[in-house]
Design a protein around this motif. Sequence first.
Motif, mmCIF file in Angstrom:
data_model
loop_
_atom_site.group_PDB
_atom_site.id
_atom_site.type_symbol
_atom_site.label_atom_id
_atom_site.label_comp_id
_atom_site.label_asym_id
_atom_site.label_seq_id
_atom_site.Cartn_x
_atom_site.Cartn_y
_atom_site.Cartn_z
ATOM 1 N N GLY A 264 -4.643 -3.449 -4.879
ATOM 2 C CA GLY A 264 -4.431 -1.886 -4.294
ATOM 3 C C GLY A 264 -3.857 -0.727 -5.818
ATOM 4 O O GLY A 264 -3.732 0.094 -5.579
ATOM 5 N N VAL A 265 -2.262 -1.938 -6.199
ATOM 6 C CA VAL A 265 -1.984 -1.408 -7.458
ATOM 7 C C VAL A 265 -3.012 -0.988 -8.732
ATOM 8 O O VAL A 265 -3.090 0.389 -9.100
ATOM 9 C CB VAL A 265 -1.236 -2.667 -8.644
ATOM 10 N N GLU B 274 -4.595 2.135 -8.292
ATOM 11 C CA GLU B 274 -3.359 3.264 -8.218
ATOM 12 C C GLU B 274 -3.157 3.952 -6.444
ATOM 13 O O GLU B 274 -3.583 4.767 -5.951
ATOM 14 C CB GLU B 274 -3.945 4.363 -8.718
ATOM 15 N N LYS B 275 -2.941 2.614 -5.432
ATOM 16 C CA LYS B 275 -3.057 2.932 -3.631
ATOM 17 C C LYS B 275 -2.000 2.630 -3.756
ATOM 18 O O LYS B 275 -1.268 1.346 -3.712
ATOM 19 C CB LYS B 275 -4.124 2.745 -2.953
ATOM 20 N N SER B 276 -0.788 2.941 -2.443
ATOM 21 C CA SER B 276 0.297 3.250 -2.497
ATOM 22 C C SER B 276 0.216 1.194 -0.869
ATOM 23 O O SER B 276 -1.099 1.405 -1.069
ATOM 24 C CB SER B 276 0.802 4.099 -1.409
ATOM 25 N N PRO B 277 1.400 1.022 -1.203
ATOM 26 C CA PRO B 277 1.050 -0.249 0.250
ATOM 27 C C PRO B 277 0.573 0.400 1.526
ATOM 28 O O PRO B 277 0.216 -0.626 1.767
ATOM 29 C CB PRO B 277 2.932 -1.142 -0.388
ATOM 30 N N TYR B 278 1.327 1.562 2.020
ATOM 31 C CA TYR B 278 1.100 1.617 2.952
ATOM 32 C C TYR B 278 -0.582 2.178 3.284
ATOM 33 O O TYR B 278 -1.010 2.065 3.913
ATOM 34 C CB TYR B 278 1.797 3.388 3.202
ATOM 35 N N GLU B 279 -1.358 3.014 1.931
ATOM 36 C CA GLU B 279 -2.606 2.856 2.155
ATOM 37 C C GLU B 279 -3.082 1.615 1.845
ATOM 38 O O GLU B 279 -4.249 1.913 3.074
ATOM 39 C CB GLU B 279 -2.631 3.960 0.690
ATOM 40 N N VAL B 280 -2.719 0.458 0.821
ATOM 41 C CA VAL B 280 -3.657 -0.569 1.070
ATOM 42 C C VAL B 280 -3.090 -1.241 3.331
ATOM 43 O O VAL B 280 -4.862 -1.678 3.800
ATOM 44 C CB VAL B 280 -3.041 -1.443 0.576
#
Length: 497
Positions: A468-469, A472-478
């Motif tokens: 996710g990092v 460029e995705k937030s932990p919530y999105e992942v």
Amino acid sequence: MQNGIYLPNGMEAIQAHYTEFPLEEFNQNPLIQALPPLANKQTIIRKLMVKPIYKEEDKYAESVYRLHMVNRLYQLFQPLPKHVDVWNMIHSLIVQGYMARNPFDKKYKQYINETGNEIINRSFDINSRRNFRTTAGCGTFLGFSGMGKTTTINRILSNIPQVIIHNEYKGKHFNQIQLVWLKLEAPSNSSLKALCLQFFMKIDEILGTNNYKKYVSRNMSVDNMLPLISQVAHNIGLGLLVIDEIQHIKRRGADQIMNFFVSLINTGVNVALIGTPGAYRLFGEELRITRRLTGNSEIIYNNMGFGSEFKFLLESIWNYQWTQKFVPYNEEFAKVIYQETLGISDLMVKLIVFSQQTAIETGKEELTIELIRKVAKEKFRLMKPMLDAIRSGNPHKIAKYEDIRRIDLEQATIPTSKPTISSESKKVKRVKSNDKIEVNEKVESPGKKAKHSKEYMEGDLRFLLQEGVKNEKSPYEVLLESEYIEDVEKWIRVNVR
């Protein structure tokens, strides 16, 4: 039945035959000596084993008959190590419970007489046992739905005589009916009174007594029934009370029923509780209850991993083929069947049965990988959400189905590439879109240099966070995309309505 006799109501019983045990403490108690001799592992396996009727020439019978022959597989019972554990638990509970209940022991007879007088005078106190130290206990057998818990218990109990008639013991007159075990089902409405009445009804059905009529006609309360149940249990020499399907007990009446079980144990009645993982919530809220209800043995039976136990059971099932062409067992079949059944024994048998019946109906007359996959897709359609939840390893999904929740921390080794939660990962809590999540190894942002970068295996929750990092995705999105959590906004919209 050897030494079989019949009670006036037509129920079958056996005449007591007293065994001399190597343990001296067993040889002074007729209730113990009348039990079958203790068995070693080989004997247990032989007694539990059930093989279906199978003849080589059956595969040449007309297809219309072979379709029914395949159903014989449902009769198969292949003992596994867990079944031996349950056998030993049941037998140990019965024997140990009788240790303090010797009908010829003066202190025990005094306790029974005093209890009877207290019941008559309505002064019975469940916590008063000045002259009686119980050796009764409780065993629990909890596991996945479809793993054959009830079948296992029934197979074990069928090897223990239920009713034994005593007339004379070591030259002394001893007129006693011994009810070795009694099996009840937990009421779905969590009614303790329903459980009590079921107790009296079952005993009347087996022994031809009239306890139900006697106590129901008085419209007795549960508090008044408890000492009567205890007294009746002692009078008939009840060795073990088995309560099946305890997951049916709802929280609304759980405390009262669990306290009832503890009270029975305190008065000398052994209890065995059988249920799915949904029953595990009943334990642990109060140390006193948990200590007594898991004091003797706690056996957990999750779905099998992809290992020797699963392969041994599958090979045992695989030997019975009523298709005209016998297909040898191989590792490829094992992987496919595990992917489709996830080591749930009931589904394993059903998948082989359905696959053989389809092969016979279509005229293909042999098992193939493609056929098994097709049958699983068609026949297990309703179970797909539950099986997908297990495959995912996602505790959020699994929590929706209490009967398939794994009680321990072990993860089934599924031959698939789908990600599962690593036991090393931290538990995921409910999060909002702006919350930050930390894992054991800190995940740095793309623009910063990681001080202690570490690559995780696919299937580890931290692997998803690292990916996710990179994207460029937030932990919530992942977590949301991977279905480890639900959309908070969607949940709020549904519940606000």
